[in-house]
Scaffold this motif. Structure first.
Motif, PDB file in Angstrom:
ATOM      1  N   THR A  24       0.911  -1.285  -0.010  1.00 29.52           N
ATOM      2  CA  THR A  24       0.045  -0.108   0.109  1.00 29.52           C
ATOM      3  C   THR A  24       1.008   1.191   0.008  1.00 29.52           C
ATOM      4  OG1 THR A  24      -1.810  -1.210   1.034  1.00 29.52           O
ATOM      5  CG2 THR A  24      -1.758   1.118   1.040  1.00 29.52           C
ATOM      6  N   LYS A  25       2.199   1.288   0.617  1.00 31.94           N
ATOM      7  CA  LYS A  25       2.978   2.405   0.820  1.00 31.94           C
ATOM      8  C   LYS A  25       3.462   2.690  -0.819  1.00 31.94           C
ATOM      9  CE  LYS A  25       5.963   1.837   4.247  1.00 31.94           C
ATOM     10  NZ  LYS A  25       6.635   0.939   5.431  1.00 31.94           N
ATOM     11  N   ASN A  26       3.314   1.805  -1.549  1.00 30.99           N
ATOM     12  CA  ASN A  26       4.039   1.957  -2.966  1.00 30.99           C
ATOM     13  C   ASN A  26       2.831   2.763  -3.851  1.00 30.99           C
ATOM     14  OD1 ASN A  26       7.029   0.645  -3.140  1.00 30.99           O
ATOM     15  ND2 ASN A  26       5.565  -0.630  -1.682  1.00 30.99           N
ATOM     16  N   ILE A  27       1.605   2.680  -3.334  1.00 32.41           N
ATOM     17  CA  ILE A  27       0.603   3.032  -4.125  1.00 32.41           C
ATOM     18  C   ILE A  27       0.832   4.571  -4.482  1.00 32.41           C
ATOM     19  CG2 ILE A  27      -1.993   3.509  -4.753  1.00 32.41           C
ATOM     20  CD1 ILE A  27      -2.410   0.928  -2.830  1.00 32.41           C
ATOM     21  N   PRO A  28       1.042   5.129  -5.537  1.00 35.12           N
ATOM     22  CA  PRO A  28       1.449   6.474  -5.830  1.00 35.12           C
ATOM     23  C   PRO A  28       0.208   7.251  -5.245  1.00 35.12           C
ATOM     24  CG  PRO A  28       1.957   5.326  -7.652  1.00 35.12           C
ATOM     25  CD  PRO A  28       1.205   4.425  -6.872  1.00 35.12           C
ATOM     26  N   GLY A  29       0.364   8.316  -4.574  1.00 32.59           N
ATOM     27  CA  GLY A  29      -0.540   9.015  -3.866  1.00 32.59           C
ATOM     28  C   GLY A  29      -1.007   8.640  -2.556  1.00 32.59           C
ATOM     29  N   PHE A  30      -1.052   7.370  -2.162  1.00 32.15           N
ATOM     30  CA  PHE A  30      -1.426   6.820  -0.821  1.00 32.15           C
ATOM     31  C   PHE A  30      -0.710   7.582   0.341  1.00 32.15           C
ATOM     32  CE2 PHE A  30      -4.012   3.905   1.758  1.00 32.15           C
ATOM     33  CZ  PHE A  30      -2.784   3.685   2.685  1.00 32.15           C
TER      34      PHE A  30
ATOM     35  N   GLN B 171      -5.224   6.946   5.856  1.00 30.92           N
ATOM     36  CA  GLN B 171      -4.218   5.895   5.499  1.00 30.92           C
ATOM     37  C   GLN B 171      -4.603   4.633   6.206  1.00 30.92           C
ATOM     38  OE1 GLN B 171      -0.407   6.746   5.007  1.00 30.92           O
ATOM     39  NE2 GLN B 171      -0.690   8.891   4.706  1.00 30.92           N
ATOM     40  N   ILE B 172      -4.817   4.843   7.531  1.00 32.80           N
ATOM     41  CA  ILE B 172      -5.137   3.711   8.351  1.00 32.80           C
ATOM     42  C   ILE B 172      -6.166   3.214   8.310  1.00 32.80           C
ATOM     43  CG2 ILE B 172      -5.145   3.029  10.925  1.00 32.80           C
ATOM     44  CD1 ILE B 172      -2.391   3.836  10.317  1.00 32.80           C
ATOM     45  N   ALA B 173      -7.321   4.136   8.232  1.00 34.03           N
ATOM     46  CA  ALA B 173      -8.737   3.797   8.094  1.00 34.03           C
ATOM     47  C   ALA B 173      -8.854   2.808   6.697  1.00 34.03           C
ATOM     48  CB  ALA B 173      -9.656   4.860   7.805  1.00 34.03           C
ATOM     49  N   LEU B 174      -8.190   3.210   5.640  1.00 32.25           N
ATOM     50  CA  LEU B 174      -8.392   2.596   4.421  1.00 32.25           C
ATOM     51  C   LEU B 174      -7.671   1.034   4.502  1.00 32.25           C
ATOM     52  CD1 LEU B 174      -7.210   5.209   1.891  1.00 32.25           C
ATOM     53  CD2 LEU B 174      -9.720   4.314   2.099  1.00 32.25           C
ATOM     54  N   LEU B 175      -6.287   1.169   5.136  1.00 33.37           N
ATOM     55  CA  LEU B 175      -5.845  -0.308   5.659  1.00 33.37           C
ATOM     56  C   LEU B 175      -6.840  -1.134   6.270  1.00 33.37           C
ATOM     57  CD1 LEU B 175      -2.028   0.649   6.073  1.00 33.37           C
ATOM     58  CD2 LEU B 175      -3.100  -1.048   4.535  1.00 33.37           C
ATOM     59  N   LYS B 176      -7.179  -0.618   7.321  1.00 36.55           N
ATOM     60  CA  LYS B 176      -8.040  -1.441   8.161  1.00 36.55           C
ATOM     61  C   LYS B 176      -9.222  -2.047   7.592  1.00 36.55           C
ATOM     62  CE  LYS B 176      -8.883  -0.519  12.449  1.00 36.55           C
ATOM     63  NZ  LYS B 176      -8.614  -1.632  13.629  1.00 36.55           N
TER      64      LYS B 176
ATOM     65  N   PHE C 209      -5.105 -15.138  18.099  1.00 37.71           N
ATOM     66  CA  PHE C 209      -4.575 -14.347  17.062  1.00 37.71           C
ATOM     67  C   PHE C 209      -3.465 -13.682  17.170  1.00 37.71           C
ATOM     68  CE2 PHE C 209      -7.919 -15.526  13.984  1.00 37.71           C
ATOM     69  CZ  PHE C 209      -8.967 -15.577  14.866  1.00 37.71           C
ATOM     70  N   THR C 210      -2.671 -13.135  16.166  1.00 38.99           N
ATOM     71  CA  THR C 210      -1.298 -12.452  16.587  1.00 38.99           C
ATOM     72  C   THR C 210      -1.668 -11.161  16.783  1.00 38.99           C
ATOM     73  OG1 THR C 210      -1.020 -11.981  13.985  1.00 38.99           O
ATOM     74  CG2 THR C 210       0.169 -14.090  14.951  1.00 38.99           C
ATOM     75  N   PRO C 211      -0.910 -10.318  17.544  1.00 44.61           N
ATOM     76  CA  PRO C 211      -1.487  -8.926  17.895  1.00 44.61           C
ATOM     77  C   PRO C 211      -1.696  -8.110  16.513  1.00 44.61           C
ATOM     78  CG  PRO C 211       0.666  -9.445  19.107  1.00 44.61           C
ATOM     79  CD  PRO C 211       0.686 -10.619  18.062  1.00 44.61           C
ATOM     80  N   LEU C 212      -0.894  -8.203  15.501  1.00 43.67           N
ATOM     81  CA  LEU C 212      -1.159  -7.476  14.182  1.00 43.67           C
ATOM     82  C   LEU C 212      -2.544  -7.848  13.795  1.00 43.67           C
ATOM     83  CD1 LEU C 212      -0.234  -5.714  12.083  1.00 43.67           C
ATOM     84  CD2 LEU C 212       0.663  -7.614  10.879  1.00 43.67           C
ATOM     85  N   LEU C 213      -2.884  -9.027  13.690  1.00 42.27           N
ATOM     86  CA  LEU C 213      -4.234  -9.639  13.306  1.00 42.27           C
ATOM     87  C   LEU C 213      -5.370  -8.911  14.216  1.00 42.27           C
ATOM     88  CD1 LEU C 213      -3.829 -13.251  11.933  1.00 42.27           C
ATOM     89  CD2 LEU C 213      -4.009 -11.105  10.767  1.00 42.27           C
ATOM     90  N   CYS C 214      -4.829  -8.928  15.629  1.00 39.32           N
ATOM     91  CA  CYS C 214      -6.071  -8.408  16.658  1.00 39.32           C
ATOM     92  C   CYS C 214      -6.215  -7.041  16.209  1.00 39.32           C
ATOM     93  CB  CYS C 214      -5.567  -8.722  17.975  1.00 39.32           C
ATOM     94  SG  CYS C 214      -5.233 -10.306  18.471  1.00 39.32           S
ATOM     95  N   GLU C 215      -5.058  -6.254  16.027  1.00 37.33           N
ATOM     96  CA  GLU C 215      -5.196  -4.975  15.578  1.00 37.33           C
ATOM     97  C   GLU C 215      -5.952  -4.619  14.237  1.00 37.33           C
ATOM     98  OE1 GLU C 215      -3.667  -2.236  17.103  1.00 37.33           O
ATOM     99  OE2 GLU C 215      -4.313  -0.761  15.737  1.00 37.33           O
ATOM    100  N   ILE C 216      -5.514  -5.244  13.221  1.00 36.10           N
ATOM    101  CA  ILE C 216      -6.434  -4.969  12.016  1.00 36.10           C
ATOM    102  C   ILE C 216      -7.776  -5.633  11.840  1.00 36.10           C
ATOM    103  CG2 ILE C 216      -5.462  -7.035  10.684  1.00 36.10           C
ATOM    104  CD1 ILE C 216      -4.424  -3.787   9.074  1.00 36.10           C
TER     105      ILE C 216
END
Ligand SMILES: O=C1N(Cc2ccc(-c3nnn[nH]3)cc2)c2ccc(Br)cc2C12CCN(S(=O)(=O)c1cccs1)CC2
Length: 232
Positions: A63-69, A77-82, A222-229
């Motif tokens: 996602t960080k490589n999407i031009p303009g993101f 950005q966080i809302a779109l990722l989640k 679940f892993t902390p990352l999955l719990c977060e997202i």
């Protein structure tokens, strides 16, 4: 019949996105583990969890490589990722899964998913989805752009500047539409079929949310990352 032509800028945009999509893959040893010896349902679930965690990490990097993101509001950005994490994961999983795997691998993986504590009511739509993705025979540019369009969905929860996201998404949709016409000239409805898959993805995402509740009740970890997202 108007001549469809991808501009130089659109060509450059497509290359950046496709290279990023191909560069960020989950470590194959994780996927390979799924193919190794027979595991219990708990061990299978744990492997899927490990793989899903890698997929989320890969998604963030892509996602960080999407031009303009990165020029969007940080909180958006966080809302779109989640908001897109589950859909993007299922889209990429379906794309990888429906690629020509060495013979027998798909069956073994299907078996592992069936034997991981995921209920049949979720397995059926999941498998229907990856078969419908496979039938599209998307080129890698289409796969990368379709994932990008999914991530740049303006009406995710908590997105403040929806117009900014809409502008970005429209840029990507325009390239994808032209690419579909050029790649599948004999199938004028191909672009519409691609976008139809995004509707199927939303349904899968609702199933996933329901599954999370039942997994929590059966005390799945679940892993902390999955719990977060996944907000579990
Ligand atoms: O794991 C899956 N697989 C197998 C899979 C996925 C990716 C790669 C891969 N290899 N290289 N790059 N990617 C290989 C096999 C797969 C295939 C098709 C669809 Br549609 C979906 C899936 C899931 C996605 C995650 N879920 S989940 O429900 O979110 C869950 C998380 C924790 C426990 S259950 C399970 C199904």
């Amino acid at each position: 019949k108007e001549k469809v032509e991808i501009t130089k800028e659109q060509q450059a945009l497509m290359k950046i996105i496709t290279d990023a999509y191909n560069r960020h893959q989950i470590p194959q040893d994780v996927a390979k583990k799924l193919l190794q010896d027979q595991y219990s349902a708990e061990e299978n679930f744990l492997l899927l969890t490990e793989m899903a965690t890698s997929q989320v990490q890969v998604l963030v990097e892509f996602t960080k490589n999407i031009p303009g993101f990165l020029s969007l509001d940080r909180e958006d950005q966080i809302a779109l990722l989640k908001g897109s994490a589950v859909e993007a994961m299922f889209l990429r999983s379906a794309q990888v899964f429906s690629r020509k795997m060495p013979s027998g691998h798909t069956e073994v993986l299907e078996e592992r998913i069936r034997k991981s504590g995921i209920s049949e009511e979720f397995i059926t739509p999941m498998f229907n989805f990856y078969k419908s993705i496979g039938e599209l025979h998307m080129v890698q540019e289409e796969q990368a752009l379709l994932t990008t369009v999914t991530i740049l969905t303006p009406d995710r929860p908590y997105v403040k500047d929806q117009q900014a996201v809409e502008r970005l998404q429209e840029t990507m949709l325009d390239v994808l539409r032209k690419l579909c016409v050029l790649q599948h000239p004999q199938e004028p409805q191909y672009f519409a079929r691609l976008l139809g898959r995004l509707t199927e993805l939303r349904t899968l995402s609702h199933y996933h949310t329901e599954m999370l509740v039942s997994w929590r009740m059966n005390d799945h970890k679940f892993t902390p990352l999955l719990c977060e997202i996944w907000d579990v």
